[in-house]
Write a protein that holds these residues in place. Sequence first.
Motif, PDB file in Angstrom:
ATOM      1  N   ASP A   1      15.757 -97.677 -43.648  1.00 35.69           N
ATOM      2  CA  ASP A   1      17.111 -97.065 -43.319  1.00 35.69           C
ATOM      3  C   ASP A   1      18.019 -98.247 -42.930  1.00 35.69           C
ATOM      4  OD1 ASP A   1      19.383 -95.678 -43.075  1.00 35.69           O
ATOM      5  OD2 ASP A   1      18.463 -94.710 -41.290  1.00 35.69           O
ATOM      6  N   LEU A   2      18.935 -98.549 -43.768  1.00 35.55           N
ATOM      7  CA  LEU A   2      20.305 -99.674 -43.564  1.00 35.55           C
ATOM      8  C   LEU A   2      21.322 -98.961 -42.808  1.00 35.55           C
ATOM      9  CD1 LEU A   2      19.565-101.657 -46.930  1.00 35.55           C
ATOM     10  CD2 LEU A   2      18.558-101.901 -44.835  1.00 35.55           C
ATOM     11  N   LYS A   3      21.229 -97.616 -42.430  1.00 35.22           N
ATOM     12  CA  LYS A   3      22.436 -97.272 -41.990  1.00 35.22           C
ATOM     13  C   LYS A   3      23.023 -97.955 -40.807  1.00 35.22           C
ATOM     14  CE  LYS A   3      24.538 -92.787 -40.524  1.00 35.22           C
ATOM     15  NZ  LYS A   3      24.184 -91.070 -40.376  1.00 35.22           N
ATOM     16  N   GLY A   4      24.291 -98.220 -40.624  1.00 31.10           N
ATOM     17  CA  GLY A   4      24.758 -98.959 -39.240  1.00 31.10           C
ATOM     18  C   GLY A   4      24.767-100.623 -39.459  1.00 31.10           C
ATOM     19  N   VAL A   5      24.005-100.997 -40.656  1.00 26.44           N
ATOM     20  CA  VAL A   5      23.810-102.582 -40.988  1.00 26.44           C
ATOM     21  C   VAL A   5      25.312-102.977 -41.595  1.00 26.44           C
ATOM     22  CG1 VAL A   5      22.740-104.389 -41.688  1.00 26.44           C
ATOM     23  CG2 VAL A   5      21.384-102.215 -41.197  1.00 26.44           C
TER      24      VAL A   5
ATOM     25  N   VAL B   1      16.555 -98.839 -54.552  1.00 23.82           N
ATOM     26  CA  VAL B   1      17.893 -99.260 -53.556  1.00 23.82           C
ATOM     27  C   VAL B   1      18.602 -97.851 -53.775  1.00 23.82           C
ATOM     28  CG1 VAL B   1      19.619-100.668 -53.101  1.00 23.82           C
ATOM     29  CG2 VAL B   1      17.616-101.777 -53.786  1.00 23.82           C
ATOM     30  N   LEU B   2      18.845 -97.188 -52.685  1.00 26.06           N
ATOM     31  CA  LEU B   2      19.642 -95.982 -52.526  1.00 26.06           C
ATOM     32  C   LEU B   2      20.680 -95.869 -51.741  1.00 26.06           C
ATOM     33  CD1 LEU B   2      16.506 -93.507 -52.653  1.00 26.06           C
ATOM     34  CD2 LEU B   2      17.829 -94.509 -54.703  1.00 26.06           C
ATOM     35  N   GLY B   3      21.658 -95.090 -52.005  1.00 23.65           N
ATOM     36  CA  GLY B   3      23.148 -95.194 -51.072  1.00 23.65           C
ATOM     37  C   GLY B   3      22.851 -94.000 -50.258  1.00 23.65           C
ATOM     38  N   SER B   4      23.822 -93.298 -49.767  1.00 21.59           N
ATOM     39  CA  SER B   4      23.826 -92.178 -48.951  1.00 21.59           C
ATOM     40  C   SER B   4      23.333 -90.775 -49.340  1.00 21.59           C
ATOM     41  CB  SER B   4      25.217 -91.984 -47.952  1.00 21.59           C
ATOM     42  OG  SER B   4      26.104 -91.704 -49.091  1.00 21.59           O
ATOM     43  N   GLY B   5      23.308 -90.872 -50.789  1.00 21.78           N
ATOM     44  CA  GLY B   5      22.851 -89.640 -51.387  1.00 21.78           C
ATOM     45  C   GLY B   5      21.514 -89.719 -51.601  1.00 21.78           C
ATOM     46  N   TYR B   6      20.555 -90.320 -51.058  1.00 23.62           N
ATOM     47  CA  TYR B   6      19.162 -90.890 -51.208  1.00 23.62           C
ATOM     48  C   TYR B   6      18.141 -89.571 -51.140  1.00 23.62           C
ATOM     49  CZ  TYR B   6      18.855 -90.266 -46.173  1.00 23.62           C
ATOM     50  OH  TYR B   6      18.648 -89.856 -44.990  1.00 23.62           O
ATOM     51  N   GLN B   7      18.660 -88.353 -50.531  1.00 25.12           N
ATOM     52  CA  GLN B   7      17.758 -87.339 -50.131  1.00 25.12           C
ATOM     53  C   GLN B   7      16.907 -86.895 -51.384  1.00 25.12           C
ATOM     54  OE1 GLN B   7      20.690 -87.590 -48.879  1.00 25.12           O
ATOM     55  NE2 GLN B   7      20.637 -87.296 -46.849  1.00 25.12           N
ATOM     56  N   LYS B   8      17.476 -86.496 -52.621  1.00 28.10           N
ATOM     57  CA  LYS B   8      16.891 -85.942 -53.711  1.00 28.10           C
ATOM     58  C   LYS B   8      15.651 -86.815 -54.143  1.00 28.10           C
ATOM     59  CE  LYS B   8      17.686 -83.976 -58.138  1.00 28.10           C
ATOM     60  NZ  LYS B   8      16.846 -84.624 -58.937  1.00 28.10           N
TER      61      LYS B   8
ATOM     62  N   TYR C   1       5.937 -95.330 -44.064  1.00 25.55           N
ATOM     63  CA  TYR C   1       6.218 -95.968 -42.933  1.00 25.55           C
ATOM     64  C   TYR C   1       7.678 -96.020 -42.881  1.00 25.55           C
ATOM     65  CZ  TYR C   1       7.000-100.513 -40.147  1.00 25.55           C
ATOM     66  OH  TYR C   1       7.620-101.505 -39.434  1.00 25.55           O
ATOM     67  N   ILE C   2       8.366 -96.312 -41.624  1.00 22.13           N
ATOM     68  CA  ILE C   2       9.681 -95.801 -41.660  1.00 22.13           C
ATOM     69  C   ILE C   2      10.281 -97.021 -40.680  1.00 22.13           C
ATOM     70  CG2 ILE C   2      11.728 -94.703 -40.695  1.00 22.13           C
ATOM     71  CD1 ILE C   2       9.906 -92.039 -41.501  1.00 22.13           C
ATOM     72  N   GLU C   3      11.417 -97.598 -41.047  1.00 19.34           N
ATOM     73  CA  GLU C   3      12.143 -98.737 -40.241  1.00 19.34           C
ATOM     74  C   GLU C   3      13.661 -98.161 -40.331  1.00 19.34           C
ATOM     75  OE1 GLU C   3      11.733-102.808 -41.136  1.00 19.34           O
ATOM     76  OE2 GLU C   3       9.731-102.779 -40.699  1.00 19.34           O
ATOM     77  N   GLN C   4      14.569 -98.231 -39.138  1.00 22.21           N
ATOM     78  CA  GLN C   4      15.683 -98.114 -38.935  1.00 22.21           C
ATOM     79  C   GLN C   4      16.179 -99.535 -38.311  1.00 22.21           C
ATOM     80  OE1 GLN C   4      14.374 -94.044 -36.958  1.00 22.21           O
ATOM     81  NE2 GLN C   4      16.621 -93.966 -37.413  1.00 22.21           N
ATOM     82  N   LEU C   5      17.009-100.134 -39.254  1.00 23.92           N
ATOM     83  CA  LEU C   5      17.444-101.523 -39.044  1.00 23.92           C
ATOM     84  C   LEU C   5      18.885-101.483 -38.216  1.00 23.92           C
ATOM     85  CD1 LEU C   5      15.380-101.575 -41.846  1.00 23.92           C
ATOM     86  CD2 LEU C   5      16.065-103.994 -41.237  1.00 23.92           C
ATOM     87  N   GLY C   6      19.752-100.480 -38.432  1.00 22.51           N
ATOM     88  CA  GLY C   6      20.883-100.250 -37.819  1.00 22.51           C
ATOM     89  C   GLY C   6      21.301-100.857 -36.437  1.00 22.51           C
ATOM     90  N   GLY C   7      20.192-100.438 -35.592  1.00 25.11           N
ATOM     91  CA  GLY C   7      20.462-100.795 -34.084  1.00 25.11           C
ATOM     92  C   GLY C   7      19.892-102.125 -33.678  1.00 25.11           C
ATOM     93  N   ILE C   8      19.451-102.924 -34.680  1.00 25.08           N
ATOM     94  CA  ILE C   8      18.939-104.145 -34.281  1.00 25.08           C
ATOM     95  C   ILE C   8      19.903-104.926 -33.473  1.00 25.08           C
ATOM     96  CG2 ILE C   8      17.864-106.513 -35.120  1.00 25.08           C
ATOM     97  CD1 ILE C   8      16.346-105.049 -37.182  1.00 25.08           C
TER      98      ILE C   8
ATOM     99  N   TYR D   1      11.670 -97.763 -50.232  1.00 21.46           N
ATOM    100  CA  TYR D   1      12.950 -96.901 -50.479  1.00 21.46           C
ATOM    101  C   TYR D   1      13.955 -97.478 -49.570  1.00 21.46           C
ATOM    102  CZ  TYR D   1      10.721 -93.437 -53.416  1.00 21.46           C
ATOM    103  OH  TYR D   1       9.935 -92.907 -54.378  1.00 21.46           O
ATOM    104  N   LEU D   2      14.994 -98.243 -49.943  1.00 17.80           N
ATOM    105  CA  LEU D   2      16.083 -98.778 -49.284  1.00 17.80           C
ATOM    106  C   LEU D   2      17.132 -97.705 -49.191  1.00 17.80           C
ATOM    107  CD1 LEU D   2      15.949-102.218 -50.568  1.00 17.80           C
ATOM    108  CD2 LEU D   2      15.422-101.923 -48.044  1.00 17.80           C
ATOM    109  N   ILE D   3      17.127 -97.085 -47.984  1.00 19.06           N
ATOM    110  CA  ILE D   3      18.247 -95.958 -48.151  1.00 19.06           C
ATOM    111  C   ILE D   3      19.563 -96.235 -47.169  1.00 19.06           C
ATOM    112  CG2 ILE D   3      16.621 -94.242 -48.267  1.00 19.06           C
ATOM    113  CD1 ILE D   3      16.811 -93.466 -45.268  1.00 19.06           C
ATOM    114  N   ASN D   4      20.675 -95.676 -47.387  1.00 18.58           N
ATOM    115  CA  ASN D   4      21.888 -96.115 -46.906  1.00 18.58           C
ATOM    116  C   ASN D   4      22.265 -97.276 -47.209  1.00 18.58           C
ATOM    117  OD1 ASN D   4      22.418 -93.204 -45.785  1.00 18.58           O
ATOM    118  ND2 ASN D   4      20.892 -93.674 -44.328  1.00 18.58           N
ATOM    119  N   ALA D   5      22.062 -98.034 -48.380  1.00 18.74           N
ATOM    120  CA  ALA D   5      22.614 -99.152 -48.567  1.00 18.74           C
ATOM    121  C   ALA D   5      24.068 -99.281 -48.537  1.00 18.74           C
ATOM    122  CB  ALA D   5      22.095 -99.480 -49.829  1.00 18.74           C
ATOM    123  N   PRO D   6      24.552-100.358 -47.543  1.00 16.74           N
ATOM    124  CA  PRO D   6      25.748-100.446 -47.547  1.00 16.74           C
ATOM    125  C   PRO D   6      26.584-100.812 -48.645  1.00 16.74           C
ATOM    126  CG  PRO D   6      24.691-101.917 -46.229  1.00 16.74           C
ATOM    127  CD  PRO D   6      23.764-101.264 -46.892  1.00 16.74           C
ATOM    128  N   TRP D   7      28.045-101.062 -48.741  1.00 12.57           N
ATOM    129  CA  TRP D   7      28.847-101.352 -49.902  1.00 12.57           C
ATOM    130  C   TRP D   7      28.555-102.837 -49.555  1.00 12.57           C
ATOM    131  CZ3 TRP D   7      32.675-104.958 -49.799  1.00 12.57           C
ATOM    132  CH2 TRP D   7      33.306-105.071 -51.022  1.00 12.57           C
TER     133      TRP D   7
END
Length: 339
Positions: A182-186, A246-253, A126-133, A217-223
């Motif tokens: 995905d927290l990218k853009g939050v 909780v993972l930052g931008s290097g979450y792929q591996k 299940y995928i959620e992208q929250l940056g555009g909310i 998996y919380l990915i692209n967790a911002p600073w």
Amino acid sequence: MAEPTTLELDAKYDDYDFPTTAPVPQNGHAGYLTKQQQALVHQLRLMLEAEGFTKRLDTLTLLRFLRARKFDVALAKKMFVECEKWRQDIKLDETVPSWTYPEKEEMFKYYPQYYHKTDKDGRPVYIEQLGGIDLTAMYKITTAERMLTNLAVEYERLADPRLPACSRKSGVLLETCCTIMDLKGVGLSKAPQVYSYVKQASGLSQNYYPERLGRLYLINAPWGFGTVWGIIKGWLDPVTVQKIHVLGSGYQKELLEQVPAENLPKQFGGSCECAGGCPLSDMGPWREKEWAKPPKWETEETTINNTPGEIKDGGADVPAAETAVTDVAEVKAPAPAAT
């Protein structure tokens, strides 16, 4: 701990056409119950029946509510009763079979949330992208009530047909999801709006759709997210916290260690590119002819015909247990599924 017992099923309540044994031995899970835990299922069911409840009393549902409340029958009963009240208030049983959400594609421009294939354990991803909310913009397309109803319907469709299809394909009982948030853009400007929504989602999924989270998996967790995470953890059960990464931008591996590349959308480091886009494809075993079956809410009434008989356990006929087993599902207001 006492020796685990085989899961007792009764055709009066249990009508499963998928495996009913958990994939690994876990205390309190199907196929690994103690005699005392099995007795608590019976007790919970009897208590609920005594108060007039007739639906969602199957064994696996009751077990989820009991596990969520550490096998405290009184607390599990309270959770179930509150859930049933909510279901009745929003007429969820009547809504699910006929629900349509034509604004979905437009909504996904702001808030994509979707199921897509499976992880290496066979569970739905299940995928959620929250940056555009942008709730202001989203409420011009739909209403808060319709958003919540859609989330509830998606939880119902997770329970049937998604998880049963995944269980058939895997050959074991699968009751949980692998969630990617995905927290990218939050950024700071969006944080209050996004996190208030996430808090609502976490509370709703935890309180009303218990035991559905396998991994998150919380990915692209911002600073600075570490501080926020410290607050969020306070809303969650410690068992739930252990499932969250909780993972930052290097979450792929790390993510690819759990989700096969061919099942992960390309934008997250996988290789999947569904025709028309992964977010709208709804691809998974529930779409594969070999494993998919019509959901029971589509083909029959919610209440099972109370006639003792044979029960299916992953395709094999097994005699129905003489004793009834307790099980009830309780659900409350839906939330963006951090299922």
